[in-house]
Design a protein around this motif. Sequence first.
Motif, PDB file in Angstrom:
ATOM      1  N   GLU A  54     -42.038 -49.355   4.917  1.00 29.97           N
ATOM      2  CA  GLU A  54     -42.348 -50.755   4.628  1.00 29.97           C
ATOM      3  C   GLU A  54     -41.102 -51.562   4.972  1.00 29.97           C
ATOM      4  OE1 GLU A  54     -44.698 -50.937   0.620  1.00 29.97           O
ATOM      5  OE2 GLU A  54     -43.526 -49.118   0.660  1.00 29.97           O
TER       6      GLU A  54
ATOM      7  N   LYS B  34     -43.841 -45.118 -10.684  1.00 29.12           N
ATOM      8  CA  LYS B  34     -44.597 -45.870  -9.687  1.00 29.12           C
ATOM      9  C   LYS B  34     -45.532 -46.862 -10.367  1.00 29.12           C
ATOM     10  CE  LYS B  34     -46.209 -47.087  -5.829  1.00 29.12           C
ATOM     11  NZ  LYS B  34     -45.369 -48.002  -5.080  1.00 29.12           N
TER      12      LYS B  34
ATOM     13  N   GLU C  54     -40.984 -43.404  -3.221  1.00 32.40           N
ATOM     14  CA  GLU C  54     -40.573 -44.560  -2.423  1.00 32.40           C
ATOM     15  C   GLU C  54     -39.071 -44.740  -2.592  1.00 32.40           C
ATOM     16  OE1 GLU C  54     -43.019 -47.989  -2.777  1.00 32.40           O
ATOM     17  OE2 GLU C  54     -41.461 -49.355  -2.046  1.00 32.40           O
TER      18      GLU C  54
HETATM   19 MG    MG Z   1     -44.458 -49.901  -1.541  1.00 31.44          MG
END
Ligand code: MG
Length: 480
Positions: A14, A267, A216
């Motif tokens: 991203e 998350k 992430e």
């Molecule tokens: Mg993300």
Amino acid sequence: MSSHPGYEVVIGLEVHAQMRTRSKVFCGCSTTFGAEANTQICPICAAFPGVLPVLNHAAVDMAIRTGLAIGGTINQRSEFSRKNYFYPDLPAGYQITQYELPIVSRGCIHIDTPSGPKAIGVTRIHMEVDAGKNLHEGIAGASWVDLNRTGVPLMEIVSEPDLRSSAEAGEYLKKLRAIVRYLEVCDGNMEEGSFRCDANVSVRPRGQAGFGIRCELKNLNSIRNVMRAIDYEADRHIDLAAAGQPVVQETRLWDADQEITRSMRGKEDAHDYRYFPEPDLPPLVLDQARIDALAATLPELPDARRARFQEQMSLSPYDAGVLTAARELADYFEQVVAVAGNPKSAANWVTGELLGQLNKAGLEITAAPVSAAALGRLVGLIEQGAISGKIAKEVFTILWTKGGDPERIVAEKGLTQVSDSGAIEAEVNRVLAANPEEVAQYRGGKVKLLGFFVGQVMKATGGKANPGLLNKLLKEKLQG
Ligand code: MG
Ligand code: ADP
Ligand code: ZN
């Protein structure tokens, strides 16, 4: 290095790219980087009650151009949403972003891999606002908030989980950064944070169809750090799998000093953000004529330019890739070719001597002390046989340190190549007469000694003897 043969690494990136608009996305404040804290704010970006956002269409155009550049679908109707969360650098308590209907869907970015070219899918590009910055230095026991960045337009470019190694992730980022720089929609500066990347990493046993649980990774402020963090994280997942332990889905921070990732938070799910349509902005509706007009403004992009360099100039894929990595470098190279005539030797000089020196000095191509015209004339002098490659390097050093004109430097320093066969022949005769033993050995079969004779003549002529002519004369004479 995460190259456990039994596992495959899966990565999706991203990227948040700050768009190079002069003013912010919903107000008229300046976006200039580096201004004194809180000098570029107004009631809108500071989120005073009752203010209304007005969309900056320059940002919309930049997002459209980026979507077109990656072959994406431009959605003629997209929507803004509110993503709600609390953080001191977000005065409104929500971020205006695009959620269900982004401005761009699907697209792709082409990268090189050791096993050939590969297309990496781009899921979407959406527009959103940047947040401010929390500053933790300068006053004991307190933090500051700088809202200058609040409201600066961002594009978030989300890839499919198509990347299979840290090297592929690095190539993808380089290509995407080159594209936004060619388009002049983002300056691509990872250190200053105008081009930021979060990496989603998981592993799966080779042959398994479904993906593994991902983490992430954040705080990756260079391509090198992105790659190192991915390798570390993939190894961590493989170790967990080998020990029969589950991966916990979470957000982790890269610690560049210790070269590890650490857990930052669990998350969050979309419902935690309570997304809902932004009531203060109507849906963004684009007519086809606007999209077509923007398509007509696209420059020649890195892939197309590289292909042209390979086809028109017979450059190797590698050289063409290096020379088109940045638009300014490709422009510089084309100017050198225009003056020098020979693209192949122009490419050698630009990728070799010039990039080598720039690298050493830590300079960008735009700050090169040798102009493209001067380098072009220098390469031209070699092409005409006026100087040898060796002398050209001397002249290049003079151009680099003192500037000047290549022809004049060559003339003033008496560096013109000696192509007068009479003059070279005289030197050859002298060298052969002075080294009778070596001549006898050569004639006895030790032909490697040719290099010795060439060296002797070059020394005597200050490196100026035309090498082709010299070799020819020497061989003739030595054969007796
Ligand atoms: Mg993300
Ligand atoms: P979120 O919005 O929660 O970050 P998304 O579904 O939008 O989640 O995915 C974000 C990124 O994660 C995308 O780039 C996607 O390709 C990548 N991704 C999704 N699943 C995986 C996975 N299992 N392993 C690696 N990357 C993944
Ligand atoms: Zn403002």
